[in-house]
Design an enzyme around this catalytic site. Structure first.
Site, PDB file in Angstrom:
ATOM      1  N   HIS A   1     -14.800  -4.432   0.510  1.00 13.45           N
ATOM      2  CA  HIS A   1     -14.845  -3.738  -0.773  1.00 13.45           C
ATOM      3  C   HIS A   1     -16.255  -3.342  -1.205  1.00 13.45           C
ATOM      4  O   HIS A   1     -16.423  -2.473  -2.059  1.00 13.45           O
ATOM      5  CB  HIS A   1     -14.202  -4.625  -1.848  1.00 13.45           C
ATOM      6  CG  HIS A   1     -13.933  -3.948  -3.138  1.00 13.45           C
ATOM      7  ND1 HIS A   1     -14.703  -4.147  -4.267  1.00 13.45           N
ATOM      8  CD2 HIS A   1     -12.977  -3.057  -3.499  1.00 13.45           C
ATOM      9  CE1 HIS A   1     -14.225  -3.424  -5.265  1.00 13.45           C
ATOM     10  NE2 HIS A   1     -13.185  -2.749  -4.831  1.00 13.45           N
TER      11      HIS A   1
ATOM     12  N   HIS B   1     -16.286   2.738 -14.441  1.00 13.77           N
ATOM     13  CA  HIS B   1     -15.977   1.945 -13.257  1.00 13.77           C
ATOM     14  C   HIS B   1     -17.137   1.030 -12.876  1.00 13.77           C
ATOM     15  O   HIS B   1     -17.052   0.268 -11.917  1.00 13.77           O
ATOM     16  CB  HIS B   1     -15.653   2.907 -12.101  1.00 13.77           C
ATOM     17  CG  HIS B   1     -15.059   2.270 -10.902  1.00 13.77           C
ATOM     18  ND1 HIS B   1     -15.726   2.187  -9.697  1.00 13.77           N
ATOM     19  CD2 HIS B   1     -13.853   1.690 -10.699  1.00 13.77           C
ATOM     20  CE1 HIS B   1     -14.957   1.596  -8.800  1.00 13.77           C
ATOM     21  NE2 HIS B   1     -13.818   1.272  -9.378  1.00 13.77           N
TER      22      HIS B   1
ATOM     23  N   ARG C   1      -5.805   1.750 -12.985  1.00 10.82           N
ATOM     24  CA  ARG C   1      -4.420   1.948 -12.574  1.00 10.82           C
ATOM     25  C   ARG C   1      -3.716   0.636 -12.236  1.00 10.82           C
ATOM     26  O   ARG C   1      -4.198  -0.165 -11.449  1.00 10.82           O
ATOM     27  CB  ARG C   1      -4.365   2.888 -11.376  1.00 10.82           C
ATOM     28  CG  ARG C   1      -2.934   3.234 -10.937  1.00 10.82           C
ATOM     29  CD  ARG C   1      -2.950   4.141  -9.736  1.00 10.82           C
ATOM     30  NE  ARG C   1      -3.489   5.443 -10.068  1.00 10.82           N
ATOM     31  CZ  ARG C   1      -4.138   6.210  -9.192  1.00 10.82           C
ATOM     32  NH1 ARG C   1      -4.364   5.791  -7.971  1.00 10.82           N
ATOM     33  NH2 ARG C   1      -4.580   7.400  -9.567  1.00 10.82           N
TER      34      ARG C   1
ATOM     35  N   ARG D   1     -11.169  -4.416 -13.865  1.00  9.84           N
ATOM     36  CA  ARG D   1      -9.981  -5.201 -13.520  1.00  9.84           C
ATOM     37  C   ARG D   1     -10.357  -6.671 -13.654  1.00  9.84           C
ATOM     38  O   ARG D   1     -11.208  -7.164 -12.910  1.00  9.84           O
ATOM     39  CB  ARG D   1      -9.511  -4.926 -12.090  1.00  9.84           C
ATOM     40  CG  ARG D   1      -9.093  -3.482 -11.827  1.00  9.84           C
ATOM     41  CD  ARG D   1      -8.486  -3.344 -10.419  1.00  9.84           C
ATOM     42  NE  ARG D   1      -8.351  -1.959 -10.020  1.00  9.84           N
ATOM     43  CZ  ARG D   1      -7.330  -1.173 -10.340  1.00  9.84           C
ATOM     44  NH1 ARG D   1      -6.349  -1.655 -11.091  1.00  9.84           N
ATOM     45  NH2 ARG D   1      -7.276   0.082  -9.925  1.00  9.84           N
TER      46      ARG D   1
ATOM     47  N   TYR E   1     -11.835 -10.391  -1.617  1.00  7.88           N
ATOM     48  CA  TYR E   1     -12.536  -9.102  -1.550  1.00  7.88           C
ATOM     49  C   TYR E   1     -13.997  -9.381  -1.170  1.00  7.88           C
ATOM     50  O   TYR E   1     -14.658 -10.203  -1.821  1.00  7.88           O
ATOM     51  CB  TYR E   1     -12.538  -8.394  -2.908  1.00  7.88           C
ATOM     52  CG  TYR E   1     -11.276  -7.647  -3.276  1.00  7.88           C
ATOM     53  CD1 TYR E   1     -10.020  -8.089  -2.849  1.00  7.88           C
ATOM     54  CD2 TYR E   1     -11.331  -6.513  -4.069  1.00  7.88           C
ATOM     55  CE1 TYR E   1      -8.871  -7.411  -3.210  1.00  7.88           C
ATOM     56  CE2 TYR E   1     -10.173  -5.823  -4.438  1.00  7.88           C
ATOM     57  CZ  TYR E   1      -8.945  -6.283  -4.006  1.00  7.88           C
ATOM     58  OH  TYR E   1      -7.810  -5.612  -4.361  1.00  7.88           O
TER      59      TYR E   1
ATOM     60  N   ASN F   1       0.827  -1.210   0.000  1.00 11.97           N
ATOM     61  CA  ASN F   1       0.000   0.000   0.000  1.00 11.97           C
ATOM     62  C   ASN F   1       0.859   1.258   0.000  1.00 11.97           C
ATOM     63  O   ASN F   1       0.587   2.224  -0.723  1.00 11.97           O
ATOM     64  CB  ASN F   1      -0.907   0.012   1.235  1.00 11.97           C
ATOM     65  CG  ASN F   1      -2.007  -1.023   1.182  1.00 11.97           C
ATOM     66  OD1 ASN F   1      -2.296  -1.589   0.130  1.00 11.97           O
ATOM     67  ND2 ASN F   1      -2.629  -1.291   2.321  1.00 11.97           N
TER      68      ASN F   1
ATOM     69  N   ARG G   1     -13.697   1.948   4.834  1.00 13.74           N
ATOM     70  CA  ARG G   1     -12.438   1.212   4.917  1.00 13.74           C
ATOM     71  C   ARG G   1     -11.218   2.119   4.837  1.00 13.74           C
ATOM     72  O   ARG G   1     -10.276   1.978   5.594  1.00 13.74           O
ATOM     73  CB  ARG G   1     -12.364   0.182   3.774  1.00 13.74           C
ATOM     74  CG  ARG G   1     -11.169  -0.758   3.884  1.00 13.74           C
ATOM     75  CD  ARG G   1     -10.960  -1.539   2.601  1.00 13.74           C
ATOM     76  NE  ARG G   1     -10.305  -0.736   1.580  1.00 13.74           N
ATOM     77  CZ  ARG G   1     -10.453  -0.910   0.278  1.00 13.74           C
ATOM     78  NH1 ARG G   1     -11.296  -1.817  -0.170  1.00 13.74           N
ATOM     79  NH2 ARG G   1      -9.811  -0.150  -0.592  1.00 13.74           N
TER      80      ARG G   1
END
Length: 646
Positions: A571, A410, A380, A350, A443, A44, A543
Site C-alpha cells: 500500500h 486523502h 467509498r 478510513r 497493509y 475485489n 500493485r
C-alpha cells in the site's frame, strides 16, 4: 519521439485481481491462505461490479466481462482440481457442489430445524413479487416445486449468511465434513415446503450500483446529504444477476421478469456466490496458515521518557505491519494527555471501526485541547463509519471539518502544537496509509514522525487552508518541501523526472524507482516514457492499475514493472530519484491516478533524515529484487536486533 500509448485501466485492474487469484493456485502458500486469496479475489470482483461495471455497461464495453468469465473458470478449477483434493488427503471433505452425505444427514437436519429455519422467508415468484426487493449482494435460492396435483410453483428463499455462519462442520469417526449454508437449506427444502415435490434449487445473487451521486443543496451540509443518500445506496439499479449455470432459461427469465432485472448482466457463475465469505472457512491449525510474524519495535522509548522527546531528537520511521503500530497510537495518546499540548490537527480518511486514535482525539478535546479533525465522509464504503465517528467526536468537543462534495481529502497527516518554554513547538505525522490500527496489521505502509520545522510549518499552512473550507488552490500559499495535489504535486514530479532526463542526456547517472498502488494519469506516464527514451532506467512497482506499457521498442524499453502480491497488501507510495547519486526520496498518500492528481488533496513528503532515506532505498531494492515479503521482515527484524545508539 514515439507517441505515448496507454493500457486499458479496467483490464489492467483485472490483471491485478488475476494475480491475486494465482496465489490461490500457488502450492507454496499454506492451504487456508490459498482459500483466503479466493475470498480476496471475490471481494475485489464484487466491488468492481458495484463501482466500475455500471460505467462499462453504459459504454457497451464487453472486454472486461470476457476477461472475468475466463478468470471465473480458473477460479472453479483451483477449487475442484487443487484445493478439494488437498483437503481430502487430510480427511476433510468439502462438500462443494455435492449432495449432503447420508452419514451426516441427521445432524444436518437437526441444525436446520434448530437454527437455520428461523431465518428463512420464502417469497413466491409470481406477479405479486413486485413488492419484494432483492437486496444488494445477498444470497437467494430459486426453488422449483410441483404439487401433488401437478401444478408448478417457484419460490425465492433467502440464504441468511449475513445473520448466521456461512460454513458448518460435521464430524464422523474418520472424516470431517464442511458444508455451505445453502446446501444445508437445499437438503431440507422438502421440510420447508411439505406436501410439494422439490424439482430444483438454484443459487442466485444480485449486485447493484453502489455509486453515491451527491449534489450540493443550499442550506444543507455534506453530512446531511450523505446520510440521506446512504439510506438508499443498496437500492440502486441491478448491474449483475449471478445464477447457477444449469438453471433453465425459463426459470432464469421468470426471476428477471419478476424482480425487474432487465438491465442487469446475466452471468452464469459457479454454484456458489459471495465467496468473499471463504475468509471464514473453518480450517484451523498452524500447517494451514502463515507462520506468525510478530511485529518488531521500531523505536524503544525509555521508561521515564516520552515519544515526543524522542521525535524532537530524531525523525522516526515506522514500516507497518513489519514494525508495530504502537508508536502511532502513543503519538495521539501523548497529545491527548500532555499538559503542554495546546492543539491537535488530523485528517481521517478510513478509521478503524473501534478506533483508538479517535478515542484519543475525544480525550484531547475533553482535556481542553484545541482539536480539529478533517473527516472525509466520501471514503467509498466507509462513509457510514466515518459519519458515526464524526458525530461522536463533535459531541466530545472536537471541531469537525468536511470537504466539499466535489473534492476528497486523502492526505494522511497530523500536527500537534506544544508549548516549549516561551515558544511553541510542532510535532507531526505524515503517512502513506490511513490512520487505522486494524488495516495497519496487513497493509504495508510507512509513517514518519518528525519535528522538522520546514515540513511542519507547511503542514500548518495546509491545515489552515482546509479549515477555511475553500478547497481551491490558493496563490498566496507556497509549498517548497511538501508536495500537495492541486498546488504543486504534479508539477514537482514532472520536474523531478525532467531532471533525470537532463542528467541522462548529459551523460550523467540517472534512474527512477517508484512504488504505487495505481498508475493512470497520462501526463506523468508520458513523462516517464520520455525519460525512458532519453535513457533513464525506470523501475516501477505497481500493485493495481498500470496504464503504462513497459518494454515497448522506441517508447519504454528502459521501463520495467513488477507487481508484489503476498500475505500483506502492498500500500505504500515511494518515489526515489537517483539525482547523480544524491538520491532523493519522497513518500505519501498520492497514487498517480486522475482522481489523486486533480480531484483530491494529497500530501507527499521528502525523507530528509539520511539514515531513514537509506533504509527506504534498501527496502525498495529488496522489494524490486526479491518480492518475497518474508525477506523484508527478516531484514527489519535483524536491523532492530542490532545494538542502538539510542
Amino acid at each position: 519521439m514515439k507517441d505515448p500509448i496507454f493500457a486499458n485501466r479496467d483490464l489492467s485492474w483485472l490483471s491485478f485481481n488475476l494475480r491475486v487469484l494465482t496465489e490461490a493456485a500457488n502450492d507454496e502458500v499454506p492451504l487456508m491462505e490459498r482459500i483466503r486469496f479466493l475470498a480476496i479475489y471475490s471481494s475485489n470482483l464484487d466491488e468492481f461490479y458495484r463501482v466500475r461495471m455500471p460505467l462499462l455497461m453504459a459504454s457497451g464495453d464487453t472486454a472486461a466481462r470476457k476477461e472475468i468469465e475466463a478468470q471465473q473458470e480458473f477460479y472453479g478449477r483451483i477449487i475442484t482440481k487443487q484445493l478439494i483434493p488437498l483437503l481430502e488427503n487430510q480427511r476433510i471433505r468439502w462438500c462443494y457442489g455435492q449432495p449432503v452425505p447420508p452419514v451426516i444427514s441427521a445432524p444436518v437436519t437437526e441444525l436446520f430445524f434448530g437454527t437455520v429455519m428461523a431465518y428463512l422467508n420464502p417469497v413466491p415468484v409470481d406477479d405479486g413479487i413486485s413488492k419484494f426487493f432483492a437486496e444488494n449482494n445477498k444470497l437467494y435460492q430459486m426453488v422449483l416445486l410441483e404439487s401433488k396435483q401437478g401444478g408448478e410453483f417457484a419460490f425465492l428463499v433467502n440464504v441468511p449468511s449475513d445473520k448466521i455462519p456461512r460454513f458448518y462442520k460435521f464430524r464422523t469417526s474418520d472424516t470431517e465434513y464442511i458444508l455451505f449454508l445453502e446446501d444445508i437449506i437445499k437438503h431440507c427444502l422438502d421440510r420447508l415446503f411439505p406436501g410439494y415435490l422439490v424439482k430444483g434449487a438454484y443459487n442466485l445473487k444480485i449486485t447493484r450500483d453502489a455509486q453515491l451521486d451527491l449534489e450540493e443543496i443550499p442550506g444543507e451540509d455534506i453530512a446531511t446529504v450523505l446520510e440521506r443518500r446512504l439510506e438508499t445506496r443498496d437500492l440502486g439499479f441491478a448491474t449483475r444477476l449471478l445464477y447457477e449455470p444449469d438453471m433453465s432459461l425459463r426459470s432464469l427469465y421468470s426471476v428477471v421478469y419478476a424482480l425487474k432485472l432487465g438491465e442487469a448482466s446475466l452471468i452464469a457463475g459457479g454454484r456458489y456466490h459471495n465467496l468473499r465469505d471463504l475468509s471464514s472457512f473453518p480450517l484451523e491449525g498452524a500447517p494451514h496458515q502463515y507462520q506468525p510474524w510478530p511485529p518488531v519495535q521500531a523505536i524503544s522509548v525509555k521508561e521515564r521518557d516520552t515519544l515526543f522527546s524522542c521525535i524532537k531528537e530524531k525523525d522516526i520511521l515506522i514500516n507497518v505491519p513489519y514494525e508495530t503500530y504502537e508508536p502511532v497510537l502513543r503519538f495521539f495518546n501523548e497529545a491527548a494527555n500532555d499538559p503542554e499540548v495546546t492543539a491537535v490537527y488530523v485528517t481521517l480518511y478510513r478509521v478503524a471501526s473501534n478506533s483508538q486514535i479517535v478515542t484519543a482525539l475525544e480525550t484531547a478535546a475533553r482535556n481542553g485541547k484545541d482539536v480539529w479533525a478533517m473527516v472525509e465522509l466520501k471514503a467509498r464504503f466507509d462513509e457510514a463509519n466515518n459519519l458515526k465517528w464524526a458525530k461522536k467526536m463533535k459531541a466530545a468537543g472536537v471541531k469537525i471539518i468536511y470537504s466539499n462534495i466535489h473534492l476528497k481529502v486523502h492526505a494522511k497527516i497530523a500536527l500537534v502544537k506544544r508549548k516549549s518554554g516561551a515558544s511553541v513547538q510542532s510535532l507531526g505525522l505524515l503517512a502513506t496509509g490511513n490512520l487505522n490500527e486494524n488495516t495497519a496489521r496487513f497493509y504495508t505502509d510507512h509513517i514518519l514522525l518528525t519535528a522538522n520545522s520546514l515540513l511542519l510549518s507547511e503542514l500548518e499552512q495546509l491545515f489552515n487552508f482546509l479549515a477555511a473550507g475553500k478547497y481551491t488552490a490558493d496563490d498566496t500559499l507556497s509549498f517548497r518541501h511538501l508536495l500537495i495535489s492541486r498546488f504543486n504535486l504534479q508539477e514537482a514530479f514532472l520536474n523531478l523526472i525532467q531532471r533525470e532526463i537532463n542528467h541522462a542526456m548529459s551523460g550523467k547517472s540517472s534512474g527512477i524507482t517508484i512504488k504505487l498502488n495505481n498508475l493512470e494519469e497520462q501526463s506523468l506516464i508520458a513523462k516517464l516514457y520520455a525519460a525512458s527514451q532519453a535513457g533513464v532506467r525506470i523501475r516501477l512497482i505497481v500493485r493495481g492499475i498500470c496504464c503504462l506499457l513497459p518494454g515497448v521498442a522506441g517508447l519504454s524499453e528502459n521501463i520495467t514493472v513488477i507487481r508484489i502480491v503476498g500475505r500483506y497488501l502492498e500500500h505504500g507510495r515511494i518515489f526515489a530519484f537517483h539525482n547523480c547519486g544524491k538520491e532523493e526520496v519522497w513518500m505519501g498518500s498520492a497514487d498517480w491516478m486522475n482522481r489523486n492528481i486533480y480531484n483530491r488533496i494529497e500530501v507527499c513528503f521528502p525523507v530528509y533524515d539520511n539514515q531513514l532515506r537509506l533504509a527506504i532505498l534498501q527496502l525498495l531494492e529488496m522489494q524490486y529484487d526479491n518480492t518475497a515479503q518474508e525477506a523484508i521482515y527478516q531484514y527489519l527484524k535483524q536491523q532492530h536486533a542490532l545494538p542502538s545508539a539510542t
